[in-house]
Design an enzyme around this catalytic site. Sequence first.
Site, PDB file in Angstrom:
ATOM      1  N   CYS A 113      10.168   7.326  15.527  1.00  0.00           N
ATOM      2  CA  CYS A 113      10.012   8.703  15.368  1.00  0.00           C
ATOM      3  C   CYS A 113       8.801   9.413  16.407  1.00  0.00           C
ATOM      4  O   CYS A 113       8.895  10.668  16.300  1.00  0.00           O
ATOM      5  CB  CYS A 113       9.959   9.187  13.946  1.00  0.00           C
ATOM      6  N   VAL A 114       8.005   8.739  16.844  1.00  0.00           N
ATOM      7  CA  VAL A 114       6.850   9.246  17.553  1.00  0.00           C
ATOM      8  C   VAL A 114       7.050   9.525  18.947  1.00  0.00           C
ATOM      9  O   VAL A 114       8.002   8.978  19.664  1.00  0.00           O
ATOM     10  CB  VAL A 114       5.403   8.527  17.453  1.00  0.00           C
TER      11      VAL A 114
END
Lengths: 434, 103
Positions: free
Chosen positions: B102-103
């Site tokens: 996710c990042v």
Amino acid sequence: MIMGTRYLPDFLTFRLSDNFKHMKKLLILGGGTAGTMMANKLHHVLDKEDWNITIVDKHKTHIYQPGLLFIPFGIYTRGDVEKPKANFFPPRVNAIFSEIDMIKPEENKVLLAGGRVLQYDYLIVATGTDIRPDQTPGLSDSLWYKQIFDFYTLEGALALRQHLKTWEGGNLVVSITELPYKCPVAPLEFAFLADAYFSEMGMRDKVKITYVTPMSGAFTKPVATKMLNELLQEKNIEVVTDFYIEKVDNEKRCLVSYDEIEIPFDLLTIVPMNMGDEVIARSGLGDDMNYINTNKETLQSVKHDNIFVIGDAANLPTSKAGSVAHFASDVLMENLMHAIEGRPLTAKFDGHANCYIETGYGKGALIDFNYETEPLPGTYPLPGIGPFGLLRNTRINHYGKIIFRWIYWHILLKGKELPVESEMTMAGKRRISL
Amino acid sequence: MAQKTIAGIAVEVSSEGYLENPAQWTKEIALEIAGEIGIDLTDKHFEVLEFLRKEHAAGTQLTIRKVGKSGIVDIKGLYTLFPGGPLKYSAKIAGIPKPVSCV
């Protein structure tokens, strides 16, 4: 000058469309942050005489999503985060407010609910991502919006505001269900703001705050995790990592993980599982979370040359966040123009993301990163306002976030230039070893 | 990035001990990394590892949910095979980078 057809009755719209059959058609699905920015940018570069631009969205109201975080604490109200979507589309763009039934890429057409068919030469998919509490057993059950809330929807944020007004304290659990989810720092900000809110209310000693994440730390990257862990500790917020929620037990009021660990709560604020729009699944275009397989550099659909994807709808390995859509928008515009002109797609998106992190008490932190470079400390240059401190807790970062709402409505959505580069810069950043 | 000798083979690993180059992976390396974590590998483990390697090579972003839908094992089963951190341990043993998601 041709008037935008969106103000005209249907029969006139069809007649105008007949007259302009020779025009090429650009269709944008989704009028949120990404879709609206693209409509505004492309209206300047696609000739009015040659191109018909249409945007479709099921909702008429644009929600300023970064503002939802502030609603539960009474800092923002509904009026601060809502505006009509149509206010932000250029007059020449046809805006259609309708559910989308299906995309048929082999036929270059989109079917709307109710049977209307839209043909396209080029399609931009910006249908975003949404929360799906239905994907976790027990989540949207008897405690939903009574003791369990989300803050990713206006309804959830407003319901939580009401609940907090009379809440007397207990176990507050802030949790994340599954990766990826929109705005990775939002639940952390929620925990920080909750700490400040309950302190200001004089009841911090009655509230135990626990932050529950499926990740191995507060954030996935080591340098930011270290800084954020220190902040969490300082604010007396307990962190439970590697916790993967299987279900919510409504009777016992607890989260249950796949390895059968239970975390009890009196109040649960949760980021439910995020998934792309169901139309992506219905059209056979998505992965198992309804995100479209997208070239991470060119933003072109891997399967279809005349489809581009921007924002949360894409399966890019970067944050699902408005800043990412903003930085991607220039790359998409350039590559779309190249595609139209039959040239190779040379613009490359680097996965640039930039996120303010509200930490409470009028302070904030800032992270800036891309596919390759993790969030690093240092400074972030911004002509006129900055520099902002990266991975540092400062007042100027908080002001940056507050000013950003104005920038969002007046500059960013309208596709105007901001004094920041799409591509991430190492200027001001310091590489450090832990 | 650092050099490390695992099962007698010099490999490049990340600061967290994940193989930088999945092509350097061997079953012996898997057994040794698993041993360090405290997991005894069975055929079922290897089925999961092969799935992860195949999906990684195809450019798939791996999540626990995806493994749970693989038909090899469900999420609860994955936890039983790799207790404490099913995806981070299975990825490490499979010789692929740590899934980011996710990042």
